[in-house]
Scaffold this active site. Structure first.
Site, PDB file in Angstrom:
ATOM      1  N   LYS A   1       0.735  -1.221   0.142  1.00 31.16           N
ATOM      2  CA  LYS A   1      -0.050  -0.105  -0.079  1.00 31.16           C
ATOM      3  C   LYS A   1       0.911   1.252  -0.135  1.00 31.16           C
ATOM      4  CE  LYS A   1      -1.707   1.662   3.992  1.00 31.16           C
ATOM      5  NZ  LYS A   1      -1.391   2.993   4.387  1.00 31.16           N
ATOM      6  N   ASN A   2       1.925   1.210   0.822  1.00 30.39           N
ATOM      7  CA  ASN A   2       2.847   2.579   0.834  1.00 30.39           C
ATOM      8  C   ASN A   2       3.858   2.738  -0.146  1.00 30.39           C
ATOM      9  OD1 ASN A   2       0.983   2.965   3.072  1.00 30.39           O
ATOM     10  ND2 ASN A   2       2.440   2.335   4.788  1.00 30.39           N
TER      11      ASN A   2
ATOM     12  N   ARG B   1      -8.782  -0.422   4.595  1.00 27.94           N
ATOM     13  CA  ARG B   1      -7.969   0.693   3.854  1.00 27.94           C
ATOM     14  C   ARG B   1      -6.649   0.103   3.457  1.00 27.94           C
ATOM     15  NH1 ARG B   1      -7.394   6.228   7.009  1.00 27.94           N
ATOM     16  NH2 ARG B   1      -5.763   6.329   5.562  1.00 27.94           N
TER      17      ARG B   1
ATOM     18  N   ASP C   1       4.159   0.638  12.095  1.00 27.12           N
ATOM     19  CA  ASP C   1       2.835  -0.077  11.787  1.00 27.12           C
ATOM     20  C   ASP C   1       2.725  -1.473  12.109  1.00 27.12           C
ATOM     21  OD1 ASP C   1       3.251   1.434   8.369  1.00 27.12           O
ATOM     22  OD2 ASP C   1       2.652   2.435  10.158  1.00 27.12           O
TER      23      ASP C   1
ATOM     24  N   CYS D   1      -5.776   7.862   9.234  1.00 23.97           N
ATOM     25  CA  CYS D   1      -5.701   7.182  10.488  1.00 23.97           C
ATOM     26  C   CYS D   1      -5.235   8.202  11.641  1.00 23.97           C
ATOM     27  CB  CYS D   1      -4.992   6.299  10.739  1.00 23.97           C
ATOM     28  SG  CYS D   1      -5.802   4.650   9.883  1.00 23.97           S
TER      29      CYS D   1
ATOM     30  N   ASP E   1       4.747  20.006   8.160  1.00 23.26           N
ATOM     31  CA  ASP E   1       5.648  21.160   8.305  1.00 23.26           C
ATOM     32  C   ASP E   1       6.979  20.654   7.248  1.00 23.26           C
ATOM     33  OD1 ASP E   1       5.693  19.454  10.581  1.00 23.26           O
ATOM     34  OD2 ASP E   1       7.648  20.356  10.919  1.00 23.26           O
TER      35      ASP E   1
ATOM     36  N   ARG F   1       0.409  14.055  13.186  1.00 26.03           N
ATOM     37  CA  ARG F   1       0.689  14.133  11.745  1.00 26.03           C
ATOM     38  C   ARG F   1       0.771  15.513  11.137  1.00 26.03           C
ATOM     39  NH1 ARG F   1      -1.988   8.780   9.300  1.00 26.03           N
ATOM     40  NH2 ARG F   1       0.261   8.744   8.512  1.00 26.03           N
TER      41      ARG F   1
HETATM   42  C1  EPZ Z   1       4.355   6.643   6.255  1.00 23.24           C
HETATM   43  O1  EPZ Z   1       3.093   7.820   6.847  1.00 23.24           O
HETATM   44  C2  EPZ Z   1       3.174   5.704   6.214  1.00 23.24           C
HETATM   45  N1  EPZ Z   1       2.220   6.209   5.250  1.00 23.24           N
HETATM   46  C3  EPZ Z   1       2.710   5.428   7.646  1.00 23.24           C
HETATM   47  O2  EPZ Z   1       1.992   4.175   7.366  1.00 23.24           O
HETATM   48  C4  EPZ Z   1       3.971   5.072   8.178  1.00 23.24           C
HETATM   49  O3  EPZ Z   1       3.419   4.684   9.972  1.00 23.24           O
HETATM   50  C5  EPZ Z   1       4.797   6.219   8.497  1.00 23.24           C
HETATM   51  O4  EPZ Z   1       5.170   6.531   7.071  1.00 23.24           O
HETATM   52  C6  EPZ Z   1       6.131   5.991   9.260  1.00 23.24           C
HETATM   53  O5  EPZ Z   1       6.659   4.707   8.660  1.00 23.24           O
HETATM   54  C7  EPZ Z   1       2.334   5.979   3.883  1.00 23.24           C
HETATM   55  O6  EPZ Z   1       3.354   5.698   3.564  1.00 23.24           O
HETATM   56  C8  EPZ Z   1       0.856   6.492   3.250  1.00 23.24           C
HETATM   57  P1  EPZ Z   1       6.325  10.045   8.344  1.00 23.24           P
HETATM   58  P2  EPZ Z   1       3.807   9.540   6.851  1.00 23.24           P
HETATM   59  O7  EPZ Z   1       6.125  11.448   7.857  1.00 23.24           O
HETATM   60  O8  EPZ Z   1       4.713   9.594   5.504  1.00 23.24           O
HETATM   61  C9  EPZ Z   1       6.550  13.391  11.861  1.00 23.24           C
HETATM   62  C10 EPZ Z   1       0.134   2.663   7.677  1.00 23.24           C
HETATM   63  O9  EPZ Z   1      -0.653   2.130   8.555  1.00 23.24           O
HETATM   64  N2  EPZ Z   1       6.272  14.181  10.749  1.00 23.24           N
HETATM   65  O10 EPZ Z   1       7.466   9.141   8.429  1.00 23.24           O
HETATM   66  O11 EPZ Z   1       2.808  10.196   7.464  1.00 23.24           O
HETATM   67  C11 EPZ Z   1       5.183  12.821  12.149  1.00 23.24           C
HETATM   68  O12 EPZ Z   1       4.278  13.368  13.066  1.00 23.24           O
HETATM   69  C12 EPZ Z   1       0.456   4.078   7.789  1.00 23.24           C
HETATM   70  O13 EPZ Z   1       0.159   2.130   6.568  1.00 23.24           O
HETATM   71  C13 EPZ Z   1       6.518  15.437  11.206  1.00 23.24           C
HETATM   72  O14 EPZ Z   1       6.893  16.105  12.322  1.00 23.24           O
HETATM   73  O15 EPZ Z   1       4.895   9.286   8.112  1.00 23.24           O
HETATM   74  C14 EPZ Z   1       5.538  11.215  12.781  1.00 23.24           C
HETATM   75  O16 EPZ Z   1       5.943  11.579  14.181  1.00 23.24           O
HETATM   76  C15 EPZ Z   1       0.255   4.868   9.284  1.00 23.24           C
HETATM   77  N3  EPZ Z   1       6.303  16.365  10.023  1.00 23.24           N
HETATM   78  C16 EPZ Z   1       6.793  10.927  11.896  1.00 23.24           C
HETATM   79  O17 EPZ Z   1       7.444  12.156  11.459  1.00 23.24           O
HETATM   80  C17 EPZ Z   1       6.121  16.164   8.924  1.00 23.24           C
HETATM   81  O18 EPZ Z   1       5.737  17.102   8.064  1.00 23.24           O
HETATM   82  C18 EPZ Z   1       6.913  10.109  11.018  1.00 23.24           C
HETATM   83  O19 EPZ Z   1       6.002  10.415   9.866  1.00 23.24           O
HETATM   84  C19 EPZ Z   1       5.995  14.965   8.549  1.00 23.24           C
HETATM   85  C20 EPZ Z   1       6.054  13.879   9.589  1.00 23.24           C
END
Ligand code: EPZ
Length: 417
Positions: free
Chosen positions: A22-23, A396, A304, A116, A124, A121
């Site tokens: 999916k990702n 999803r 995840d 979710c 920035d 999330r």
């Molecule tokens: C991706 O989400 C995945 N989703 C998530 O999978 C996965 O949990 C996550 O990466 C971490 O591996 C998809 O790929 C569609 P991040 P993403 O940006 O990109 C912080 C699932 O169940 N952050 O790596 O949203 C954020 O708050 C889903 O399949 C900022 O602070 O994750 C978090 O603490 C859930 N500012 C950390 O980084 C930003 O601009 C990781 O988030 C972006 C993120």
């Protein structure tokens, strides 16, 4: 509304073929807007997140066709730069449409993304990276309005190795003028997959899977056909199902190197595991506590799989501390596990799990995608019958979830309520 009705206590024997990730598919769909030629995503899972992302592309003017397992995208007539609020709120990964829509149209408008409810999330890091490439961004009334001339390659330092921010910047940089260097980039396998896809389209991307991704902007990208990598989180979910239910499973279309952190934990728990080519074999008899599970960015233990392994820890011999370092509210499955007889105390980002011999069946409700899967696994291992409601979360991310489990001996069926 639908629910799973599950009769627990049956070991799992047989083979499960793992779906495309999916990702990985979601950023590939965003990338398809970067060309006006046809893109084909082979073996594309028909899950809600993919269908929602396809709907977003259709709203932009792309022609989307599913033929068997393959998804055809023709963006020749794409002309709309606004991502509909209802779809953006439904899908977190809508945010990385920004990079490709800006590259295609020079402007983009999107409502703050949903997804979710596992934490704040923020986006920035996405916006900071896009600004470095010359994007002007105004946020008003819950919308983000972006505009740019031709995007300009730049040096981007991420404060955190965000998966989505890394992907968004790669998409924006693919046809920018000059070279973009993304430092402290996410190293998840899905990044390397997006790199391979962009290069298949004529892009020049390197370093995917390392902390430094380099994107040399090109004038144009052409169509491509591509089979995404397999879903390491689905594979991990079924490996944990085996550890909880007992029996012997074979996963095909599964890459052991992409789930190595989980395999190490399952071996600590005393599962017998070996991997050959794209198959992973697991046999589970005893369950010793893994003592500590800490989530961290790849190649650390994946957030995840935190909910599924927390469910497994509930029936291990001994206590386990589960630390969720990525998201602020990713323990919504815990109260539901407690209804099934689990002994868990949550303090902030720590869940203190004391193992019990078995859980008992109960009526439980999913609160997010991976938490819902964890509850289904708990029900499969529990004594007696359970119902897991609000399947829209599981739908999803998992294609044919109940069919795959039934094929290896689980008593699980979907019922409309
Ligand atoms: C991706 O989400 C995945 N989703 C998530 O999978 C996965 O949990 C996550 O990466 C971490 O591996 C998809 O790929 C569609 P991040 P993403 O940006 O990109 C912080 C699932 O169940 N952050 O790596 O949203 C954020 O708050 C889903 O399949 C900022 O602070 O994750 C978090 O603490 C859930 N500012 C950390 O980084 C930003 O601009 C990781 O988030 C972006 C993120």
């Amino acid at each position: 509304m639908e629910k799973f009705v599950i009769e627990g206590g049956r070991p799992l024997y047989g083979e499960i073929k793992i779906q495309s990730a999916k990702n990985a598919v979601l950023p590939l769909l965003a990338a398809s807007v970067l060309t006006d030629e046809r893109v084909v995503i082979r073996a594309c899972p028909r899950i809600a997140d993919v269908l929602n992302m396809a709907q977003i592309l259709a709203e932009l003017g792309c022609k989307i066709t599913f033929a068997g397992e393959d998804l055809y995208i023709d963006s020749a007539d794409a002309a709309n730069h606004e991502i509909p609020a209802a779809l953006a709120k439904e899908l977190r990964s809508s945010v990385f449409m920004l990079g490709s829509v800006l590259s295609r149209f020079g402007r983009a408008r999107i409502a703050y993304p949903g997804g979710c409810d596992i934490g704040l999330r923020p986006i920035d890091l996405h916006l900071c990276g896009l600004r470095r490439l010359g994007v002007r961004i105004e946020e008003e009334g819950g919308y983000i309005n972006c505009s740019c001339g031709r995007l300009i390659g730049a040096d981007v330092q991420l404060d955190f190795p965000s998966v989505g921010a890394t992907e968004n910047i790669m998409l924006a940089a693919a046809k920018a003028e000059g070279t973009t260097v993304i430092r402290n980039a996410a190293k998840e396998p899905e990044i390397a997959d997006l790199q391979d896809f962009l290069n298949r389209m004529g892009g020049r991307v390197s370093g995917g899977g390392t902390a430094t991704v380099i994107v040399e902007g090109v004038r144009s990208l052409h169509g491509a056909e591509y089979t995404p990598l397999s879903d390491r989180i689905e594979a991990g979910t079924f490996l944990i199902a085996s550890a909880m239910c007992g029996g012997e499973l074979v996963l095909s279309n599964a890459r052991a190197e992409n789930v190595s952190a989980l395999l190490d934990k399952l071996r600590e728990i005393s599962c017998k595991i070996h991997a050959v080519d794209d198959k992973i074999y697991i046999k589970s008899e005893r369950r010793l506590s893994p003592k500590l599970v800490e989530t961290s960015p790849y190649p650390g233990f994946p957030t995840d799989l935190q909910a599924p392994i927390t469910a497994l820890a509930c029936i291990c011999e001994g206590s386990t501390v589960v630390v969720e370092n990525l998201f602020e509210t990713r323990f919504k499955h815990v109260p539901e596990l407690i209804r099934m007889g689990a002994d868990i105390t949550v303090r902030g980002r720590n869940a203190f799990v004391r193992g019990v011999p078995r859980l008992h069946g109960a009526d439980v409700c999913a609160g997010d995608l991976r938490g819902g899967a964890a509850l289904a696994l708990a029900a499969l291992s529990a004594e007696g019958a359970s119902a897991v409601t609000d399947l829209r979360y599981i739908d999803r991310g998992y294609a044919q979830f109940e069919y795959k489990l039934r094929a290896v001996g689980a008593r699980i069926r979907r019922v409309r309520i």
